[in-house]
Design a protein around this motif. Sequence first.
Motif: not given
Length: 387
Positions: A289-295, A264-266
């Motif tokens: 970190f999830d690329c689809a949630l973070s630009y 949940n860090l974007f």
Amino acid sequence: MRIVDVREITKPIASPIRNAYIDFSKMTASLVAVVTDVERDGRRVVGYGFNSNGRYGQGGLIRERFRDRLLEADPKSVLNQAGDNLDPHKLWAAMMANEKPGGHGERSVAVGTLDMAIWDAAAKIAGQPLFRMLAEREGREADPRVFVYAAGGYYYPGKDDTALRGEMRSYLNRGYNVVKMKIGGAPIAEDRRRIEAVLDEIGSEARLAVDANGRFDLETGIAYARMLREYPLFWYEEAGDPLDYALQAALSEFYPGPMATGENLFSHQDARNLLRYGGLRPDRDWLQFDCALSYGLVEYLRTLDVLAQFGWSPTRCIPHGGHQMSLNIAAGLGLGGNESYPDLFQPYGGFPDGVRVEDGHIVMPDIPGIGFEGKADLIRVMRELAE
């Protein structure tokens, strides 16, 4: 060579499951198609993307801001240096034109969804699986064998310990050797019982990770840490609010085992602050970190640069989300693996048809792009949007 259309539809991924914080009974996701004027094998090249579970569909932002920026960009200005493909970095810059720094909320999800589709299109134009294209760009050897773990163990109406054990056994039967369950949505004594039931079921065949989904204040997080350290867990995930770096740092004093956080860090700035102030230990902890949630991947590459500056290896990254985009990043850039949802959030989760988990790993097939065309139930939905 240009993008001729960008299409979005908001699709339900509703389920009666819940974690410690939210239920998924009204959850949605955005599915996007980036249509180009390029043809390969008699078919127009279309890149596809969707946002990870746990965040709602982004149709408003995509239609009102980001779609038009992609379509209005000078086609020549968003090509690569050779002029023979789209440049995802230039298209990302076009999407982010006239956007202030900061504000890494829903905007990051909308951009990440479109970024996925752009990379899918670029790899298809190049005629390569995305993971091989990424490895080639970075001058490294792609490893198509990727570690995956099975995420589940949600709270569900009427789900008792027998059903929970049966779920975890089904993951082992499908080749997984790390499984994950939710905690924090029940009293600590009940969660202890659930954990012991799963550990009794999996024995030495697998490892167990637990996920609190950011539910705990410091006192509760410490109470759970003291309880959890009695067990040989794979990790203790996201105990408190994702931006409460002091809480995360304090927990490391009470929990010597591996911890995981970051889904949940974007932004790369958030990642930098986590590594500065979160007390994480690069020899044992995990970053999600999830690329689809973070630009998207463009920003994920910046995040990996931050990790390197702090002495972290990309092998300590196991992204959240369970999607094929992160699988390609893991195989192409040498991450530690990827989350997997064997039964949930379909048709978006899972692997291409025919891909099987063996000893906790899958082998990436050589399908151009991200590989969506290899998953029949998913590509059917995607082509309905594009065609």
